[in-house]
Design an enzyme around this catalytic site. Structure first.
Site, PDB file in Angstrom:
ATOM      1  N   GLU A 121      41.533  37.229  35.672  1.00 44.44           N
ATOM      2  CA  GLU A 121      40.352  38.097  35.746  1.00 44.44           C
ATOM      3  C   GLU A 121      39.425  37.464  36.782  1.00 44.44           C
ATOM      4  OE1 GLU A 121      40.550  40.757  33.813  1.00 44.44           O
ATOM      5  OE2 GLU A 121      38.635  41.572  34.503  1.00 44.44           O
ATOM      6  N   GLU A 157      38.987  39.542  45.551  1.00 40.31           N
ATOM      7  CA  GLU A 157      40.362  39.587  45.041  1.00 40.31           C
ATOM      8  C   GLU A 157      41.382  39.516  46.175  1.00 40.31           C
ATOM      9  OE1 GLU A 157      41.020  42.994  42.483  1.00 40.31           O
ATOM     10  OE2 GLU A 157      39.167  42.572  41.418  1.00 40.31           O
ATOM     11  N   SER A 193      42.360  52.499  38.878  1.00 44.81           N
ATOM     12  CA  SER A 193      42.468  53.604  37.925  1.00 44.81           C
ATOM     13  C   SER A 193      43.866  53.588  37.309  1.00 44.81           C
ATOM     14  CB  SER A 193      42.259  54.922  38.644  1.00 44.81           C
ATOM     15  OG  SER A 193      43.170  55.029  39.712  1.00 44.81           O
ATOM     16  N   ASP A 195      42.985  41.567  36.749  1.00 48.02           N
ATOM     17  CA  ASP A 195      42.734  41.930  38.139  1.00 48.02           C
ATOM     18  C   ASP A 195      43.894  41.521  39.037  1.00 48.02           C
ATOM     19  OD1 ASP A 195      40.144  42.981  37.696  1.00 48.02           O
ATOM     20  OD2 ASP A 195      39.300  40.960  37.656  1.00 48.02           O
TER      21      ASP A 195
END
Lengths: 135, 135
Positions: free
Chosen positions: A59, A11, A31, A40
Site C-alpha cells: 500500500e 507508484e 477501478s 496498490d
C-alpha cells in the site's frame, strides 16, 4: 499537483525501482477493484530470499504532511489480500524530499480511532529503505 | 460497445468469478505498466493445489470474432513476467455467447508471422473452463 496524480506518480516511480533491480511490479487498476481488497502494488522476484522467492503487496502513500494516516479498513484489507494470495503486507510511505520507507503492519502506530498512522520519526526508526526491503 | 470497454468489462467479470470462489484477483492498471511486461490479471489462492498455493497471470481477450490473435510480444512478455514473478502463464479467451476458456501457451496455434491465434474449435479442444482452471 493533485493528490491522486501525486500518488500515481509515486507508484510509477516505485514500479521503475523494482523492475530496475530485477523484480516484477504490477500496479492495480483504480477501478474494478473497488469491491475487493487490493494492494496498490504487487511485486515479486523468484530469485529473492536465496531462491525461495518473495512476493510483496504494498500500500503506497506519498505525502507532504509529516504524518500519514491509514484507515483500519485499508490495513485489514491489505492483510486479507495477502493471507489469501500469499504475499507479505507492506506499507510504503514517501514523505516530501525523503526516500521511500517500508513498514510492516505491526510497526504502525495505532490511533485512538482504531486507525493507523506513521510519522517521519517512526518511518526512520522502524521502516526499511528500498535497498533493505528487496534483500 | 467499444473494444476497450468490452475488454475491461470482461476482465471485471473474471475478477468477480475468482473472488466468489475464494481466490484473490487483481487487475493491472492500464497505464504505467506500458514499459514493462504486465498481465491483465494476477490471481492467487494459497489454499489451491492441496495447500501448496497457486498464482496465475492471465492475459484476457474477449472477442466477437471466431478467432483471437495474440502478438508474439504479448505472449513473450507474459512468459517473462511469470518467470520472474513466479506464476503460471494463461491466456483467457471469451468468444461471444460462450464461456471463458483458458489456454496454456504451448496450446496456442502459431501463425505464419510468428504470432499466435486461438479459434473456437481450439479453445474447446484444449482450453479449460473456469471451474477446471481453479482446481
Amino acid at each position: 499537483m493533485p493528490a491522486k496524480t501525486k500518488g500515481t506518480n509515486a507508484e510509477r516511480e516505485l514500479v521503475h525501482k523494482f523492475w530496475s533491480t530485477g523484480w516484477t511490479a504490477m500496479r492495480a487498476a483504480g477501478s474494478g477493484c473497488i469491491k475487493y481488497p487490493c494492494p496498490d502494488l504487487l511485486v515479486g522476484n523468484l530469485n529473492a530470499n536465496k531462491g525461495k522467492g518473495r512476493k510483496l503487496a504494498i500500500e503506497c502513500k506519498a505525502t507532504k504532511a509529516i504524518k500519514q494516516y491509514l484507515t483500519k479498513k485499508e490495513v485489514d484489507e491489505l492483510q486479507e489480500f495477502c493471507r489469501v494470495f500469499g504475499a507479505e503486507p507492506w506499507i510504503g510511505v514517501r514523505f516530501d524530499k525523503l526516500d521511500w520507507y517500508f513498514l510492516m503492519l505491526e510497526d504502525l502506530q495505532k490511533t485512538e480511532g482504531e486507525n493507523y498512522a506513521v510519522d517521519i520519526a517512526l518511518a526512520k526508526r522502524k521502516g526499511l529503505l528500498f535497498e533493505e526491503l528487496i534483500i
